[in-house]
Design an enzyme around this catalytic site. Structure first.
Site, PDB file in Angstrom:
ATOM      1  N   GLU A 164       4.945  13.071 -31.313  1.00 25.78           N
ATOM      2  CA  GLU A 164       5.564  12.099 -32.240  1.00 25.78           C
ATOM      3  C   GLU A 164       5.580  12.639 -33.677  1.00 25.78           C
ATOM      4  O   GLU A 164       6.527  12.398 -34.422  1.00 25.78           O
ATOM      5  CB  GLU A 164       4.796  10.770 -32.166  1.00 25.78           C
ATOM      6  CG  GLU A 164       5.493   9.648 -32.912  1.00 25.78           C
ATOM      7  CD  GLU A 164       4.791   8.306 -32.695  1.00 25.78           C
ATOM      8  OE1 GLU A 164       4.534   7.924 -31.537  1.00 25.78           O
ATOM      9  OE2 GLU A 164       4.498   7.653 -33.717  1.00 25.78           O
TER      10      GLU A 164
ATOM     11  N   GLU B 103      10.749   2.956 -44.241  1.00 25.45           N
ATOM     12  CA  GLU B 103       9.839   1.814 -44.430  1.00 25.45           C
ATOM     13  C   GLU B 103       9.815   1.336 -45.871  1.00 25.45           C
ATOM     14  O   GLU B 103       9.449   2.084 -46.779  1.00 25.45           O
ATOM     15  CB  GLU B 103       8.414   2.201 -43.969  1.00 25.45           C
ATOM     16  CG  GLU B 103       7.450   1.051 -44.049  1.00 25.45           C
ATOM     17  CD  GLU B 103       6.472   0.993 -42.884  1.00 25.45           C
ATOM     18  OE1 GLU B 103       6.407   1.952 -42.107  1.00 25.45           O
ATOM     19  OE2 GLU B 103       5.760  -0.020 -42.776  1.00 25.45           O
TER      20      GLU B 103
ATOM     21  N   GLU C 165       0.719  -2.368 -31.618  1.00 26.15           N
ATOM     22  CA  GLU C 165       0.674  -1.577 -32.851  1.00 26.15           C
ATOM     23  C   GLU C 165       1.541  -2.259 -33.932  1.00 26.15           C
ATOM     24  O   GLU C 165       1.167  -2.327 -35.099  1.00 26.15           O
ATOM     25  CB  GLU C 165       1.249  -0.199 -32.501  1.00 26.15           C
ATOM     26  CG  GLU C 165       0.818   0.912 -33.419  1.00 26.15           C
ATOM     27  CD  GLU C 165       1.452   2.241 -32.980  1.00 26.15           C
ATOM     28  OE1 GLU C 165       1.398   2.571 -31.774  1.00 26.15           O
ATOM     29  OE2 GLU C 165       2.007   2.928 -33.843  1.00 26.15           O
TER      30      GLU C 165
ATOM     31  N   LYS D 164      -6.890  -0.353 -35.177  1.00 22.91           N
ATOM     32  CA  LYS D 164      -5.794   0.618 -35.312  1.00 22.91           C
ATOM     33  C   LYS D 164      -6.119   1.597 -36.425  1.00 22.91           C
ATOM     34  O   LYS D 164      -6.705   1.226 -37.448  1.00 22.91           O
ATOM     35  CB  LYS D 164      -4.490  -0.114 -35.634  1.00 22.91           C
ATOM     36  CG  LYS D 164      -3.337   0.812 -35.902  1.00 22.91           C
ATOM     37  CD  LYS D 164      -2.053   0.089 -36.227  1.00 22.91           C
ATOM     38  CE  LYS D 164      -1.008   1.110 -36.672  1.00 22.91           C
ATOM     39  NZ  LYS D 164       0.288   0.530 -36.934  1.00 22.91           N
TER      40      LYS D 164
HETATM   41  C1  LIG Z   1       2.816   7.243 -40.506  1.00 23.62           C
HETATM   42  C2  LIG Z   1       4.102   7.417 -40.253  1.00 23.62           C
HETATM   43  O1  LIG Z   1       4.869   6.451 -39.666  1.00 23.62           O
HETATM   44  C3  LIG Z   1       4.437   5.109 -39.625  1.00 23.62           C
HETATM   45  C4  LIG Z   1       5.644   4.293 -39.778  1.00 23.62           C
HETATM   46  C5  LIG Z   1       6.397   3.939 -38.686  1.00 23.62           C
HETATM   47  C6  LIG Z   1       5.898   4.121 -37.395  1.00 23.62           C
HETATM   48  C7  LIG Z   1       4.635   4.587 -37.185  1.00 23.62           C
HETATM   49  C8  LIG Z   1       4.116   4.774 -35.816  1.00 23.62           C
HETATM   50  O2  LIG Z   1       4.784   4.368 -34.846  1.00 23.62           O
HETATM   51  O3  LIG Z   1       3.069   5.377 -35.664  1.00 23.62           O
HETATM   52  C9  LIG Z   1       3.722   4.837 -38.315  1.00 23.62           C
HETATM   53  O4  LIG Z   1       2.900   3.717 -38.428  1.00 23.62           O
HETATM   54  C10 LIG Z   1       4.805   8.671 -40.597  1.00 23.62           C
HETATM   55  O5  LIG Z   1       6.020   8.730 -40.441  1.00 23.62           O
HETATM   56  O6  LIG Z   1       4.158   9.614 -41.083  1.00 23.62           O
END
Ligand SMILES: C=C(O[C@H]1C=CC=C(C(=O)O)[C@@H]1O)C(=O)O
Length: 451
Positions: free
Chosen positions: A435, A247, A295, A202
């Site tokens: 996203e 987070e 993930e 990842k």
């Molecule tokens: C890296 C980010 O989110 C992380 C945290 C939650 C979900 C994430 C995702 O689904 O990719 C990322 O790992 C960001 O918001 O810049």
């Protein structure tokens, strides 16, 4: 003037601040950590510690422990966040020239569990009194800022509706940062190739966009908007770094540590016009997606593995839950650990951060391979983005989020926003780009920029 830190914490009347903590966000230069009505706001700067490089967390830890060792602390409230508190923000990368910092304010106002307090901090010899602390609160709330008009408090409405937020758009505009959209998608495709070739599992790739605001940036207003809209998130403001992160890297209270691990994202706009109820859609598309769950598993495994050596006991949800934010849904897991004594002491927040950062939610797995690939593919110094941001006190309590969904105010008219995505074998560059736009949305709305 002495080099001994002295602090006095006194209760404040909660009834006099019905808007909760956000009503104290009245200056652009405040230090802020806020969730729902609770949190901490810092005013002024007594001193700071700066560091760069791989030892930045441990150097900051030593500085803080040294500072509080001799401190004369009078605390009439005794809750996490009372007594001396420092706010901090750390660079994501050990190779970044960006300066990590801990800032000791002159005054802290806190609210927690229906109780409010103020702490005055000083290095000088004058006696600290309750009347003096209350006068200091009054002064910081009403005195104009050096470069501002100090009017933010007047007529401010911490309960601003989303409609008011979006109506404000118009004058600001956006330009791409280090990479164009096309080049960033190429970087994602290259990352997927590396994963397919078995070099890593990842990778988290981020990008930046630059907002130009001819009418100027009102940082206090941005913080109030984020706090009002993103109530599940932790709204942070440290020295120009602002945002609302969902987070939690690590929260320490006594011997208990907690983290909220996120990975797996679904834009809530994707649910518009579908037949399912929004939550049923999120259950089906997010919780039901093998790619998203994979993930998420990688992120939770990496956090629990790193936390285990510091813990006597640990528990986490067996299944991730769906965290609903105004812009996106996330797969989320909360982890709770009882901290073990290491060499006779409970580990400090900064020692834990040193072990946990960077997690797979913002870097990838394996960490070193992902870190090297981020440097190669992103063409971006992440600065404080995706680094730890939060506060700590003298008793060892603290809350440190991961600086996501945020931005750096670079000057009076320029703000750099950051967002990234977890890339796994099944990732599609276009979907990852979309996203990032969903993740930029909290800041774009708070800045009044429509897209
Ligand atoms: C890296 C980010 O989110 C992380 C945290 C939650 C979900 C994430 C995702 O689904 O990719 C990322 O790992 C960001 O918001 O810049």
């Amino acid at each position: 003037m002495t080099s001994t830190l002295r602090t006095l914490t006194v209760p404040l009347d909660v009834e006099s601040s019905p808007g909760g903590l956000p009503s104290f966000l009245v200056r652009d230069d405040v230090l802020c950590w806020s969730r729902r009505e609770a949190g901490l706001v810092g005013y002024g700067e007594l001193t700071r510690f700066n560091a760069t490089g791989p030892e930045r967390f441990l150097e900051a830890d030593i500085w803080w422990r040294h500072l509080i060792l001799e401190a004369e602390i009078t605390d009439h409230v005794e809750l996490p966040g009372t007594g001396p508190v420092a706010f901090g923000s750390f660079a994501f990368s050990k190779t970044s020239p960006h300066v990590s910092r801990l800032i000791l304010p002159e005054l802290v106002v806190g609210i927690r569990d229906g109780r409010a307090w103020a702490t005055q901090l000083t290095f000088d010899d004058r006696p600290l009194t309750e009347a003096g602390v209350l006068a200091s609160v009054e002064r910081w709330l009403t005195e104009p800022e050096p470069n501002g008009d100090g009017s933010a408090a007047e007529g401010s409405d911490v309960g601003l509706s989303p409609e008011v937020v979006s109506q404000d758009g118009g004058s600001g505009h956006l330009s791409h940062g280090s990479l164009s959209e096309a080049n960033w998608m190429k970087a994602v495709a290259d990352g997927v190739e590396e994963i397919r070739a078995g070099k890593l599992e990842k990778l988290v790739l981020a990008r930046d966009v630059v907002a130009t605001l001819p009418d100027g940036v009102n940082a206090a207003e941005v913080l109030r908007q984020l706090a009002a809209r993103y109530r599940e998130c932790w709204t942070y403001g440290v020295d120009g770094l602002v945002g609302a992160t969902p987070e939690m890297l690590i929260q320490v209270e006594g011997r208990t540590a907690q983290a909220r691990v996120l990975a797996g994202t679904l834009d809530r706009r994707d649910a518009e016009g579908v037949d399912d109820s929004p939550m049923a859609y999120a259950e089906r598309v997010l919780a039901g997606s093998e790619k998203q769950r994979h993930e998420h598993e990688i992120a939770i495994d990496s956090l629990t593995r790193q936390l285990a050596p510091f813990s006597e006991a640990m528990n986490s949800h067996s299944e991730p839950f769906i965290l609903e934010l105004p812009n996106v849904w996330h797969l989320a897991s909360d982890v709770k650990a009882e901290l073990a004594d290491i060499e006779g002491h409970v580990p400090t927040c900064l020692a834990l951060i040193n072990a946990l950062h960077p997690t797979a939610a913002v870097c990838g797995t394996p960490t070193l391979v992902a870190g090297a690939l981020i440097r190669k593919l992103e063409h971006l110094d992440r600065g404080p983005y995706a680094g730890p941001v939060g506060w700590l006190d003298a008793a060892g309590n603290g809350e440190w989020g991961i600086a996501l969904r945020g931005a750096v105010i670079e000057d009076a008219n320029t703000v750099r926003l950051y967002a990234g995505c977890g890339i796994v074998e099944g990732s599609q560059p276009e979907a990852e780009l979309a996203e990032t736009w969903a993740k930029f949305r909290p800041m774009l709305e708070a800045l009044g920029i429509k897209r």
